[in-house]
Write a protein that holds these residues in place. Structure first.
Motif, PDB file in Angstrom:
ATOM      1  N   VAL A 164      37.567  33.671  33.647  1.00  0.00           N
ATOM      2  CA  VAL A 164      37.724  34.609  34.743  1.00  0.00           C
ATOM      3  C   VAL A 164      38.210  33.618  36.140  1.00  0.00           C
ATOM      4  O   VAL A 164      39.061  33.982  37.019  1.00  0.00           O
ATOM      5  N   GLN A 165      37.420  32.078  35.537  1.00  0.00           N
ATOM      6  CA  GLN A 165      37.583  31.154  36.736  1.00  0.00           C
ATOM      7  C   GLN A 165      38.730  30.545  37.007  1.00  0.00           C
ATOM      8  O   GLN A 165      39.576  30.417  38.029  1.00  0.00           O
ATOM      9  N   GLU A 166      39.362  30.633  35.832  1.00  0.00           N
ATOM     10  CA  GLU A 166      41.126  29.862  35.933  1.00  0.00           C
ATOM     11  C   GLU A 166      41.948  31.617  35.660  1.00  0.00           C
ATOM     12  O   GLU A 166      43.047  30.971  36.601  1.00  0.00           O
ATOM     13  N   VAL A 167      41.978  32.413  36.095  1.00  0.00           N
ATOM     14  CA  VAL A 167      42.394  33.655  36.530  1.00  0.00           C
ATOM     15  C   VAL A 167      42.511  33.675  37.675  1.00  0.00           C
ATOM     16  O   VAL A 167      43.032  33.762  38.710  1.00  0.00           O
ATOM     17  N   GLY A 168      41.436  33.549  38.532  1.00  0.00           N
ATOM     18  CA  GLY A 168      41.314  33.514  40.070  1.00  0.00           C
ATOM     19  C   GLY A 168      42.016  33.000  40.304  1.00  0.00           C
ATOM     20  O   GLY A 168      41.906  32.870  41.884  1.00  0.00           O
ATOM     21  N   LEU A 169      41.436  31.563  40.237  1.00  0.00           N
ATOM     22  CA  LEU A 169      42.435  30.140  40.275  1.00  0.00           C
ATOM     23  C   LEU A 169      44.179  30.410  39.884  1.00  0.00           C
ATOM     24  O   LEU A 169      44.255  29.814  41.680  1.00  0.00           O
ATOM     25  N   LEU A 170      44.220  31.040  39.663  1.00  0.00           N
ATOM     26  CA  LEU A 170      46.000  31.303  39.007  1.00  0.00           C
ATOM     27  C   LEU A 170      46.158  32.059  40.130  1.00  0.00           C
ATOM     28  O   LEU A 170      46.722  31.938  41.045  1.00  0.00           O
ATOM     29  N   LYS A 171      45.562  33.318  40.225  1.00  0.00           N
ATOM     30  CA  LYS A 171      45.746  33.946  41.720  1.00  0.00           C
ATOM     31  C   LYS A 171      45.476  33.627  43.077  1.00  0.00           C
ATOM     32  O   LYS A 171      46.713  33.734  43.370  1.00  0.00           O
TER      33      LYS A 171
END
Length: 122
Positions: A101-108
């Protein structure tokens, strides 16, 4: 002494459980690494049902009067290990999920920044 009726029930239940687990593995509904504990438990139950002397020896070793109580104790120990194993698995999956979830947030956030810079250039 373990009664013949209990031996038959234990044997039939263990064989059915073993077949169900093998079928679930075969259909890819259950991963092998999660089912090994179940398979081991089924084999132990079949051995205890087929050879009641094993249960008697375990009961004597643990100073338990009845072999049936030793079987119940082994079942409780198995359940403890199963619950502990599942708790570890859930904990690992929860940590991986949080990281994902943290990685997806950063990518977003990066995608939005790229879109904003591209829109600003036009």
């Amino acid at each position: 002494m373990i009664t013949v009726q209990l031996q038959i029930i234990l044997l039939i239940t263990s064989i059915i459980t073993f077949m169900v687990i093998i079928n679930l593995i075969r259909k890819y509904n259950l991963e092998l690494k999660y089912s090994l504990l179940w398979l081991f438990f089924c084999v132990v139950n079949v051995l205890l049902a087929a050879f009641s002397n094993i249960a008697i020896m375990i009961a004597e070793l643990l100073s338990i009067k009845e072999p049936v109580n030793a079987i119940f104790l082994l079942s409780f120990i198995f359940q403890f290990f199963l619950i502990f194993s599942l708790t570890l698995t859930i904990s690992r999956i929860s940590n991986k999920f949080t990281q994902l979830v943290q990685e997806v947030g950063l990518l977003k956030k990066e995608v939005e920044q790229i879109k904003n810079t591209q829109l600003g250039e036009r």
